[in-house]
Design an enzyme around this catalytic site. Sequence first.
Site, mmCIF file in Angstrom:
data_model
loop_
_atom_site.group_PDB
_atom_site.id
_atom_site.type_symbol
_atom_site.label_atom_id
_atom_site.label_comp_id
_atom_site.label_asym_id
_atom_site.label_seq_id
_atom_site.Cartn_x
_atom_site.Cartn_y
_atom_site.Cartn_z
ATOM 1 N N THR A 63 34.205 -16.838 3.124
ATOM 2 C CA THR A 63 33.067 -16.745 2.185
ATOM 3 C C THR A 63 32.526 -15.318 2.158
ATOM 4 O O THR A 63 32.138 -14.814 1.096
ATOM 5 C CB THR A 63 31.956 -17.734 2.581
ATOM 6 O OG1 THR A 63 32.525 -19.024 2.762
ATOM 7 C CG2 THR A 63 30.885 -17.818 1.520
ATOM 8 N N GLY A 64 32.509 -14.664 3.304
ATOM 9 C CA GLY A 64 32.014 -13.278 3.380
ATOM 10 C C GLY A 64 32.746 -12.371 2.401
ATOM 11 O O GLY A 64 32.145 -11.502 1.761
ATOM 12 N N LYS A 72 18.438 -18.930 1.419
ATOM 13 C CA LYS A 72 19.130 -20.196 1.150
ATOM 14 C C LYS A 72 19.812 -20.692 2.419
ATOM 15 O O LYS A 72 20.748 -20.072 2.910
ATOM 16 C CB LYS A 72 20.215 -19.972 0.076
ATOM 17 C CG LYS A 72 20.874 -21.278 -0.326
ATOM 18 C CD LYS A 72 22.217 -21.062 -1.020
ATOM 19 C CE LYS A 72 23.382 -21.116 -0.074
ATOM 20 N NZ LYS A 72 23.644 -22.429 0.515
ATOM 21 N N GLU A 100 27.768 -11.101 8.590
ATOM 22 C CA GLU A 100 28.019 -11.560 9.973
ATOM 23 C C GLU A 100 28.962 -12.744 9.867
ATOM 24 O O GLU A 100 28.563 -13.821 9.412
ATOM 25 C CB GLU A 100 26.706 -11.985 10.642
ATOM 26 C CG GLU A 100 25.710 -10.856 10.839
ATOM 27 C CD GLU A 100 26.108 -9.867 11.922
ATOM 28 O OE1 GLU A 100 27.145 -10.068 12.580
ATOM 29 O OE2 GLU A 100 25.382 -8.875 12.086
ATOM 30 N N GLU A 144 39.969 -19.912 14.633
ATOM 31 C CA GLU A 144 38.625 -20.187 15.146
ATOM 32 C C GLU A 144 38.376 -21.679 14.970
ATOM 33 O O GLU A 144 38.215 -22.160 13.844
ATOM 34 C CB GLU A 144 37.586 -19.380 14.346
ATOM 35 C CG GLU A 144 36.171 -19.620 14.810
ATOM 36 C CD GLU A 144 35.086 -19.065 13.880
ATOM 37 O OE1 GLU A 144 35.286 -19.068 12.650
ATOM 38 O OE2 GLU A 144 34.037 -18.649 14.399
ATOM 39 N N GLY A 198 28.142 -16.387 7.875
ATOM 40 C CA GLY A 198 28.997 -17.539 7.586
ATOM 41 C C GLY A 198 30.439 -17.187 7.881
ATOM 42 O O GLY A 198 30.723 -16.290 8.689
ATOM 43 N N SER A 199 31.339 -17.862 7.207
ATOM 44 C CA SER A 199 32.757 -17.685 7.516
ATOM 45 C C SER A 199 33.302 -16.394 6.893
ATOM 46 O O SER A 199 32.747 -15.866 5.921
ATOM 47 C CB SER A 199 33.542 -18.881 6.989
ATOM 48 O OG SER A 199 33.416 -18.930 5.588
ATOM 49 N N THR A 200 34.395 -15.931 7.440
ATOM 50 C CA THR A 200 35.024 -14.712 6.925
ATOM 51 C C THR A 200 35.482 -14.918 5.478
ATOM 52 O O THR A 200 35.310 -14.034 4.635
ATOM 53 C CB THR A 200 36.211 -14.320 7.838
ATOM 54 O OG1 THR A 200 35.671 -14.000 9.128
ATOM 55 C CG2 THR A 200 36.962 -13.113 7.311
ATOM 56 N N CYS A 208 29.293 -18.528 16.741
ATOM 57 C CA CYS A 208 30.240 -17.502 16.275
ATOM 58 C C CYS A 208 30.833 -16.737 17.434
ATOM 59 O O CYS A 208 32.005 -16.372 17.405
ATOM 60 C CB CYS A 208 29.552 -16.563 15.288
ATOM 61 S SG CYS A 208 28.025 -15.860 15.922
HETATM 62 P P1 NAD Z 1 30.296 -20.885 5.144
HETATM 63 O O1 NAD Z 1 30.847 -19.519 4.862
HETATM 64 O O2 NAD Z 1 31.030 -22.054 4.661
HETATM 65 O O3 NAD Z 1 28.813 -21.024 4.563
HETATM 66 C C1 NAD Z 1 27.771 -20.129 4.906
HETATM 67 C C2 NAD Z 1 26.743 -20.109 3.792
HETATM 68 O O4 NAD Z 1 27.329 -19.529 2.625
HETATM 69 C C3 NAD Z 1 26.229 -21.480 3.362
HETATM 70 O O5 NAD Z 1 24.843 -21.378 3.114
HETATM 71 C C4 NAD Z 1 27.004 -21.743 2.076
HETATM 72 O O6 NAD Z 1 26.353 -22.629 1.189
HETATM 73 C C5 NAD Z 1 27.076 -20.352 1.492
HETATM 74 N N1 NAD Z 1 28.165 -20.132 0.526
HETATM 75 C C6 NAD Z 1 29.323 -20.816 0.376
HETATM 76 N N2 NAD Z 1 30.076 -20.284 -0.593
HETATM 77 C C7 NAD Z 1 29.391 -19.218 -1.070
HETATM 78 C C8 NAD Z 1 29.654 -18.224 -2.047
HETATM 79 N N3 NAD Z 1 30.788 -18.218 -2.771
HETATM 80 N N4 NAD Z 1 28.740 -17.255 -2.243
HETATM 81 C C9 NAD Z 1 27.605 -17.207 -1.513
HETATM 82 N N5 NAD Z 1 27.290 -18.127 -0.577
HETATM 83 C C10 NAD Z 1 28.175 -19.123 -0.344
HETATM 84 O O7 NAD Z 1 30.097 -20.885 6.736
HETATM 85 P P2 NAD Z 1 29.646 -22.110 7.653
HETATM 86 O O8 NAD Z 1 30.811 -23.043 7.733
HETATM 87 O O9 NAD Z 1 28.313 -22.580 7.212
HETATM 88 O O10 NAD Z 1 29.450 -21.382 9.067
HETATM 89 C C11 NAD Z 1 30.447 -21.293 10.029
HETATM 90 C C12 NAD Z 1 30.995 -19.866 10.096
HETATM 91 O O11 NAD Z 1 29.930 -18.937 10.277
HETATM 92 C C13 NAD Z 1 31.924 -19.649 11.276
HETATM 93 O O12 NAD Z 1 33.055 -18.921 10.856
HETATM 94 C C14 NAD Z 1 31.098 -18.807 12.237
HETATM 95 O O13 NAD Z 1 31.847 -18.032 13.129
HETATM 96 C C15 NAD Z 1 30.269 -18.002 11.303
HETATM 97 N N6 NAD Z 1 29.061 -17.520 11.944
HETATM 98 C C16 NAD Z 1 28.941 -16.174 12.171
HETATM 99 C C17 NAD Z 1 27.825 -15.678 12.828
HETATM 100 C C18 NAD Z 1 27.665 -14.205 13.093
HETATM 101 O O14 NAD Z 1 26.558 -13.779 13.371
HETATM 102 N N7 NAD Z 1 28.703 -13.401 13.000
HETATM 103 C C19 NAD Z 1 26.807 -16.554 13.230
HETATM 104 C C20 NAD Z 1 26.952 -17.919 12.975
HETATM 105 C C21 NAD Z 1 28.078 -18.384 12.311
#
Ligand code: NAD
Length: 476
Positions: free
Chosen positions: A226-227, A171, A244, A375, A222-224, A278
């Site tokens: 959401t992680g 996704k 990640e 960040e 994605g973001s911490t 990131c």
């Molecule tokens: P985000 O966490 O908002 O979204 C990431 C993904 O998660 C999207 O596809 C979103 O639709 C999905 N999502 C949202 N809520 C969810 C849930 N409850 N359950 C499952 N999936 C859900 O992040 P973003 O704003 O898209 O990305 C930016 C962040 O990603 C920054 O913090 C950046 O540092 C981080 N990032 C990390 C790495 C790494 O490798 N460590 C790489 C790129 C980006």
Amino acid sequence: MIFDDNYSMTIDGKAVVSDAGIAVVNPATEEVIGHAPDASRAQLDAAVTAAKNAFPAWSARPIGERQAMIAAIADHMLRHKSAMARLFTAEQGRPLGGAEWEIDVCAQWCQAVAGFTLPVELVEDNDTRRVEIHHRPIGVVGAITPWNAPLLMAIWKMAPALLAGNTVVLKPSPYTPLSTLKLGELLRDVLPAGVLNIVSGGNDLGQWITAHPDIGKVSFTGSTATGKRVMESAAQTLKRVTLELGGNDAAIVLPDVDPKTIAPQLFWGAFFNSAQVCVAIKRLYIHADIYDAVAHELVEHAKTVALGDGAQQGVDLGPVQNGMQYEKVKQLLDDARAAGQKFLIGGEVPEGPGYFIPISIVDNPPENSRVVTEEAFGPVLPLLKYDDIDDVLRRANDSETGLGGSIWSNDLDQARAIGARLETGTVWINEMFAFLPNAPFGGHKQSGVGVEHGMAGLLEFTNSQTITSRKLASAV
Ligand code: NAD
């Protein structure tokens, strides 16, 4: 023609659309450039069922066949590079050269991953007993990606997951789903039906993936914040997770460097992709002896950089990718201004259209200010002065996150010794963004769980299986 304006999901090898659609906006113009399907729960179930059904045959194939198909992904991406890059720029905002770079790296990655095999370790082998450790694919992998590097993040997950024998439901972010949907369309001819399913939708769809009982592992970038939700939800079915997440990476510049030589490297380490990386430099610590000289060279370099619509010739930096992030970065700038912090360049955001934030460099703000502790994920960089290595390391490590960091010096031994004291998953010395298919990448602290890349990353897509065999005692 694949690169038309019709976007469909790939489920069981077939195009699937939905009644509902997600409008995707070009961040340079704020115009809608296409609609991605908004998957229903039944469509996700269909994708997971297709992946589950495809798993036995896919995992039973000789690994050489899977390797060949992963290498073929690279060929397909390169063949369609320019059309894919144009779409990437339109939805993500990054200038065309940077979009093409991402597709090249995706192809190199697939070629490298196609050279991996799953090891079998023999830990005991004698007259009576043989003990082998195997690595078995998990089953269906759910992959969830962000909007800053949509294709690369997708490849980083699907290539090793597939190589290990898993099938995938992927996704992309609702902000940048289009190029990933087209990748799925391209690969319908490459991979057997059901092996790779691409579904698009909002955050709910991500949540359904993390809770789905037939998905065995979630690989999330994605973001911490959401992680943490992903891990909590995955815990209900004890899914394996690789997370990640975000970072607030420090770069430490030692006094022995030449400011003019180093400034462009530091600049692009911070601002590539409009700082939406990131592991970008997000806090730049410069030794007091050369602080003014490095700051001056950074500003001079910034003045040579053209900000604009990435589809235009001569543009070096594009907009921030979406309105939510644009507002967040604007607030950080407002906060810095309200606190009386000094901008060496930038700081004022012009009226739209387009989510354009000018390159903004903040002059030695207090360590506890928001531009330092948060960040930004946008083109705002604090420069911070230090005198003492122990002090700067304490400040660099004073973060809940620990993704990457860099040291800049002509004395490599000293730089490595300092780098070893950073509490981060990656340390770069005199370089940035050196991602390697054969070296693990992941975060310490709240920057993640587990790693991607290298053998360690590949094995996260497997379950360990120990087989012990003993010869039956002879009847005599
Ligand atoms: P985000 O966490 O908002 O979204 C990431 C993904 O998660 C999207 O596809 C979103 O639709 C999905 N999502 C949202 N809520 C969810 C849930 N409850 N359950 C499952 N999936 C859900 O992040 P973003 O704003 O898209 O990305 C930016 C962040 O990603 C920054 O913090 C950046 O540092 C981080 N990032 C990390 C790495 C790494 O490798 N460590 C790489 C790129 C980006």
